[in-house]
Design a protein around this motif. Structure first.
Motif, PDB file in Angstrom:
ATOM      1  N   THR A  53       0.813  -1.229   0.000  1.00 29.27           N
ATOM      2  CA  THR A  53       0.000   0.000   0.000  1.00 29.27           C
ATOM      3  C   THR A  53       0.845   1.277   0.000  1.00 29.27           C
ATOM      4  O   THR A  53       0.350   2.343   0.309  1.00 29.27           O
ATOM      5  N   GLY A  54       2.128   1.157  -0.329  1.00 36.09           N
ATOM      6  CA  GLY A  54       2.964   2.352  -0.388  1.00 36.09           C
ATOM      7  C   GLY A  54       3.785   2.530   0.886  1.00 36.09           C
ATOM      8  O   GLY A  54       3.505   1.916   1.915  1.00 36.09           O
ATOM      9  N   ILE A  55       4.787   3.414   0.799  1.00 36.61           N
ATOM     10  CA  ILE A  55       5.747   3.531   1.907  1.00 36.61           C
ATOM     11  C   ILE A  55       5.135   4.181   3.147  1.00 36.61           C
ATOM     12  O   ILE A  55       5.516   3.864   4.275  1.00 36.61           O
ATOM     13  N   VAL A  56       4.142   5.076   2.951  1.00 36.89           N
ATOM     14  CA  VAL A  56       3.551   5.752   4.114  1.00 36.89           C
ATOM     15  C   VAL A  56       2.858   4.714   4.993  1.00 36.89           C
ATOM     16  O   VAL A  56       2.001   3.966   4.526  1.00 36.89           O
ATOM     17  N   GLY A  57       3.276   4.635   6.252  1.00 38.08           N
ATOM     18  CA  GLY A  57       2.682   3.676   7.179  1.00 38.08           C
ATOM     19  C   GLY A  57       3.217   2.261   7.019  1.00 38.08           C
ATOM     20  O   GLY A  57       2.762   1.346   7.699  1.00 38.08           O
ATOM     21  N   SER A  58       4.171   2.067   6.100  1.00 39.31           N
ATOM     22  CA  SER A  58       4.710   0.710   5.884  1.00 39.31           C
ATOM     23  C   SER A  58       5.759   0.390   6.942  1.00 39.31           C
ATOM     24  O   SER A  58       6.116   1.245   7.755  1.00 39.31           O
ATOM     25  N   VAL A  59       6.294  -0.827   6.891  1.00 35.18           N
ATOM     26  CA  VAL A  59       7.318  -1.215   7.873  1.00 35.18           C
ATOM     27  C   VAL A  59       8.562  -0.341   7.775  1.00 35.18           C
ATOM     28  O   VAL A  59       9.342  -0.282   8.715  1.00 35.18           O
ATOM     29  N   HIS A  60       8.780   0.310   6.634  1.00 33.47           N
ATOM     30  CA  HIS A  60       9.951   1.188   6.490  1.00 33.47           C
ATOM     31  C   HIS A  60       9.615   2.670   6.630  1.00 33.47           C
ATOM     32  O   HIS A  60      10.428   3.523   6.256  1.00 33.47           O
ATOM     33  N   ASP A  61       8.437   2.979   7.142  1.00 32.36           N
ATOM     34  CA  ASP A  61       8.107   4.377   7.472  1.00 32.36           C
ATOM     35  C   ASP A  61       8.462   4.592   8.934  1.00 32.36           C
ATOM     36  O   ASP A  61       7.724   4.206   9.837  1.00 32.36           O
ATOM     37  N   PHE A  62       9.622   5.194   9.159  1.00 32.12           N
ATOM     38  CA  PHE A  62      10.105   5.392  10.526  1.00 32.12           C
ATOM     39  C   PHE A  62       9.893   6.829  10.987  1.00 32.12           C
ATOM     40  O   PHE A  62      10.499   7.270  11.960  1.00 32.12           O
ATOM     41  N   SER A  63       9.026   7.574  10.282  1.00 31.69           N
ATOM     42  CA  SER A  63       8.841   8.984  10.629  1.00 31.69           C
ATOM     43  C   SER A  63       8.254   9.141  12.029  1.00 31.69           C
ATOM     44  O   SER A  63       8.400  10.180  12.648  1.00 31.69           O
ATOM     45  N   ARG A  64       7.595   8.096  12.518  1.00 31.27           N
ATOM     46  CA  ARG A  64       7.021   8.164  13.867  1.00 31.27           C
ATOM     47  C   ARG A  64       7.649   7.160  14.811  1.00 31.27           C
ATOM     48  O   ARG A  64       7.148   6.935  15.904  1.00 31.27           O
ATOM     49  N   ALA A  65       8.754   6.533  14.390  1.00 34.66           N
ATOM     50  CA  ALA A  65       9.381   5.513  15.247  1.00 34.66           C
ATOM     51  C   ALA A  65       9.908   6.137  16.529  1.00 34.66           C
ATOM     52  O   ALA A  65      10.473   7.226  16.508  1.00 34.66           O
ATOM     53  N   SER A  66       9.744   5.426  17.630  1.00 35.80           N
ATOM     54  CA  SER A  66      10.143   5.986  18.925  1.00 35.80           C
ATOM     55  C   SER A  66      11.642   6.265  18.975  1.00 35.80           C
ATOM     56  O   SER A  66      12.085   7.158  19.681  1.00 35.80           O
ATOM     57  N   TRP A  67      12.415   5.534  18.157  1.00 35.07           N
ATOM     58  CA  TRP A  67      13.872   5.740  18.198  1.00 35.07           C
ATOM     59  C   TRP A  67      14.328   6.882  17.302  1.00 35.07           C
ATOM     60  O   TRP A  67      15.493   7.271  17.327  1.00 35.07           O
ATOM     61  N   ASN A  68      13.434   7.397  16.461  1.00 36.09           N
ATOM     62  CA  ASN A  68      13.832   8.428  15.494  1.00 36.09           C
ATOM     63  C   ASN A  68      13.943   9.777  16.193  1.00 36.09           C
ATOM     64  O   ASN A  68      12.937  10.317  16.655  1.00 36.09           O
ATOM     65  N   PRO A  69      15.160  10.354  16.263  1.00 38.88           N
ATOM     66  CA  PRO A  69      15.320  11.622  16.982  1.00 38.88           C
ATOM     67  C   PRO A  69      14.487  12.746  16.369  1.00 38.88           C
ATOM     68  O   PRO A  69      14.272  13.768  17.009  1.00 38.88           O
ATOM     69  N   GLU A  70      14.013  12.544  15.122  1.00 41.83           N
ATOM     70  CA  GLU A  70      13.206  13.587  14.471  1.00 41.83           C
ATOM     71  C   GLU A  70      11.713  13.325  14.604  1.00 41.83           C
ATOM     72  O   GLU A  70      10.896  14.083  14.082  1.00 41.83           O
ATOM     73  N   ALA A  71      11.349  12.250  15.295  1.00 36.72           N
ATOM     74  CA  ALA A  71       9.934  11.877  15.338  1.00 36.72           C
ATOM     75  C   ALA A  71       9.143  12.674  16.361  1.00 36.72           C
ATOM     76  O   ALA A  71       7.922  12.572  16.407  1.00 36.72           O
ATOM     77  N   LEU A  72       9.848  13.474  17.149  1.00 35.16           N
ATOM     78  CA  LEU A  72       9.204  14.283  18.164  1.00 35.16           C
ATOM     79  C   LEU A  72       8.015  15.012  17.550  1.00 35.16           C
ATOM     80  O   LEU A  72       8.137  15.602  16.488  1.00 35.16           O
ATOM     81  N   SER A  73       6.889  14.952  18.178  1.00 34.94           N
ATOM     82  CA  SER A  73       5.645  15.570  17.693  1.00 34.94           C
ATOM     83  C   SER A  73       5.261  15.040  16.307  1.00 34.94           C
ATOM     84  O   SER A  73       4.564  15.711  15.555  1.00 34.94           O
TER      85      SER A  73
END
Ligand code: HEC
Ligand code: HEC
Ligand code: HEC
Ligand code: HEC
Length: 242
Positions: free
Chosen positions: A31-51
């Protein structure tokens, strides 16, 4: 206030009863990269995922090299590469391997292995040094299956050969294989998904989960494995003439 609190409790209970996982929905594929297993934009470990303001592509590619030299791996790569040595599935292990092969993983496979070999911090990308969160520690089931043996070696003997030429030695269609013009269900030819003529991780898997190219319900695969996914062992039979 009391009513408000009880409404919230009821809402949470309703979520639990209806089976909605509070930790996030299970992965759907194709279904595309958004929300896929490789979408780390909201991953807890991603220092840029804040908010929830993180980016998707940046974890792997950057439009400009910040003087970090990882771009030398190609495709504007924004991550460190593993310096591990791997035990290859090659002709010294299986004399049936007759096609030319690199002595260590090359090309796109190196990019996948910068996370999937478990040797590097997954939160080390761009200028972030990483905190040591490694796939091997935290997410064992997503490391390549049976990849790290008991001795801790990065052992590819249990993994389909990679960085191996598709064509017969000297070129042309190899005995036992379909021509490289044979297509995946999504329409790309085998040749389109080889890199410099070689089978890499990205030949079987589409890391971006591109709609139309990944068969839904598979682990980012370009063809299915079961009848329900479009044919028993369709993935294998796309290449192997059995
Ligand atoms: C988890 C890491 C990862 C993320 C996130 C990621 N990519 Fe990639 N990308 C790769 C790898 C690995 C390859 C090489 C394998 C391949 O070509 O399929 C690649 C290849 C590419 C290529 C060249 C081949 C092609 O498919 O056209 C483009 C363009 C690209 N990525 C764009 C993007 C964009 C745009 C985003 C964000 C929307 C993105 N990628 C997110 C890992 C990633
Ligand atoms: C993109 C094409 C492609 C796909 C898809 C593919 N293979 Fe292969 N396979 C190859 C190539 C190329 C080799 C190396 C052949 C050689 O060197 O003689 C190989 C080698 C093998 C070998 C090792 C043979 C030996 O003599 O050691 C096995 C076993 C195998 N494949 C099974 C499978 C299975 C099972 C699947 C499906 C899950 C599969 N392959 C999917 C291309 C593919
Ligand atoms: C930035 C690190 C990173 C890179 C680069 C990366 N992956 Fe992943 N991949 C992950 C993580 C983390 C997961 C598990 C995500 C989850 O469980 O939510 C994953 C999951 C997967 C899955 C399993 C999906 C499932 O849940 O069953 C496959 C297959 C996969 N990756 C293949 C690849 C391939 C092939 C490449 C290269 C073309 C690649 N990955 C590059 C981090 C990465
Ligand atoms: C010949 C095709 C093929 C190649 C090449 C290939 N894979 Fe896979 N991969 C599969 C299939 C089929 C599955 C699902 C069935 C299984 O687990 O064996 C899978 C599953 C996975 C999973 C999910 C494991 C899990 O426990 O959920 C990951 C991660 C993965 N592959 C990563 C990679 C990486 C990284 C590479 C390159 C080093 C690679 N694959 C090369 C066919 C391939």
């Amino acid at each position: 206030m009391k009513i408000f609190v009880s409404l919230i409790v009821q809402f949470i209970l309703a979520l639990c009863v209806s089976g909605v996982a509070l930790a996030g929905p299970p992965a759907v594929f194709g279904t595309g990269i958004v929300g896929s297993v490789h979408d780390f934009s909201r991953a807890s470990w991603n220092p840029e995922a804040l908010s929830y303001k993180g980016e998707i592509c940046n974890v792997c590619h950057a439009p400009h090299d910040g003087g970090r030299k990882t771009y030398k791996a190609g495709l504007l790569w924004n991550r460190q590469l593993s310096s591990s040595t791997y035990i290859m599935y090659d002709k010294s292990w299986s004399p049936g391997i007759t096609h030319a092969q690199d002595s260590q993983p090359t090309g796109n496979s190196k990019l996948c292995l910068s996370c999937h070999d478990g040797s590097l911090a997954i939160d080390a990308f761009g200028s972030y040094p990483g905190t040591g969160w490694r796939m091997w520690d935290e997410n064992t089931n997503k490391v390549i299956p049976r990849f790290k043996d008991a001795a801790g070696s990065l052992d590819m003997h249990g993994t389909h050969p990679i960085s191996v030429t598709y064509a017969a030695p000297g070129g042309g269609t190899a005995k036992g294989f379909k021509p490289a013009t044979n297509t995946w269900p999504g329409g790309l030819t085998i040749a389109d998904t080889l890199q410099n003529g070689k089978v890499q991780c990205s030949t079987c898997h589409d890391v971006h989960d591109t709609p139309g190219e990944v068969v839904p319900g598979t682990q980012l695969l370009r063809a299915g494995l079961t009848a329900k996914q479009g044919g028993a062992s369709a993935l294998c039979l796309t290449c192997h003439d059995k």
